[in-house]
Design an enzyme around this catalytic site. Sequence first.
Site: not given
Ligand SMILES: O=c1ccn([C@H]2C[C@H](O)[C@@H](COP(=O)(O)O)O2)c(=O)[nH]1
Length: 283
Positions: A182, A160
Amino acid sequence: MKQYLALCERIINEGVWVENERTGKRCLTVINADLEYDVAANQFPLITTRKSFWKGAIAELLGYLRGYDNAADFRKLGAKTWDANANENNAWLNNPHRKGHDDMGRVYGVQGRAWAKPDGGTVDQLRKIIDNLSRGVDDRGEILSFYNPGEFHMGCLRPCMHTHNFSLLGDTLYLNSFQRSCDVPLGLNFNQVQVFALLAIVAQITGHKPGKAYHKIVNAHIYEDQLPLMQEVQLKREPFPSPQLHINPDIKSLEDLETWVTMDDFEVTGYQHHEAIQYPFSV
Ligand SMILES: O=c1ccn([C@H]2C[C@H](O)[C@@H](COP(=O)(O)O)O2)c(=O)[nH]1
Ligand SMILES: Nc1nc(=O)c2c([nH]1)NC[C@@H]1CN(c3ccc(C(=O)N[C@@H](CCC(=O)O)C(=O)O)cc3)CN21
């Protein structure tokens, strides 16, 4: 803290509902947020409108810098944050590249420390950055990137916060960090700490003064099951002033970070906060 609250308010006032296939939940979403942290003034961007477990965030960062690929190693440092993604996502559990319980695959720090070269061998991006900055060199490409689309199928989650770009101006070090996605109630609480701490740590081990850290977020969202707690509890609270982060001055090199550093080498002073809030987590 003000910029965090402003982003939460903006998502609530202007956000658009977007379906998310993996989690099966809707997210209230805005595009583009630019946050800024004053590392020089040690204004540690810790959330004060709920208790933040900041040690987990720094532990996670340290695990990335060490190139860890296993949730058990993160737990040993003090971060439980990868347990669910390593062990509870069905697509990853059925992925032939998964090496067993707690394996995260080729994500984050694996790419940062051992990016696989097509002609064999690996690239240690962080080592090169630390070596250059320690010599006072900024080649305008001091980039630590975890984003390797060629290996997405070998990891449990795409990174992310995917790119950290360092810059030297005289004896002051700056950082621009880029985040594609995020989770504002849960993830951003950690990511703000990580961007700040990354600049502070790298400035310390390369012998420079830290300047500002700039954090760009593209898709900023609140999951539907988090919204009531954000609206009715967290946003009703008054923030407190920023605390300060103190890093053991004996940490002087990348080897120190890789070998003996623990969470005992980080301390926060002046942290006034409201009660903890347990937000739902989506895998
Ligand atoms: O460091 C981080 C890691 C993950 N996230 C959050 C953002 C999303 O809600 C999910 C990841 O889902 P994707 O479908 O791969 O975008 O995890 C975060 O905020 N910060
Ligand atoms: N949906 C989702 N949101 C995220 O923020 C996120 C992911 N997935 N997957 C990968 C990582 C893991 N991250 C996480 C995971 C858990 C917490 C969490 O539960 N935080 C609690 C306290 C945890 C503790 O006690 O250390 C919190 O209240 O902030 C935070 C970030 C950030 N990332």
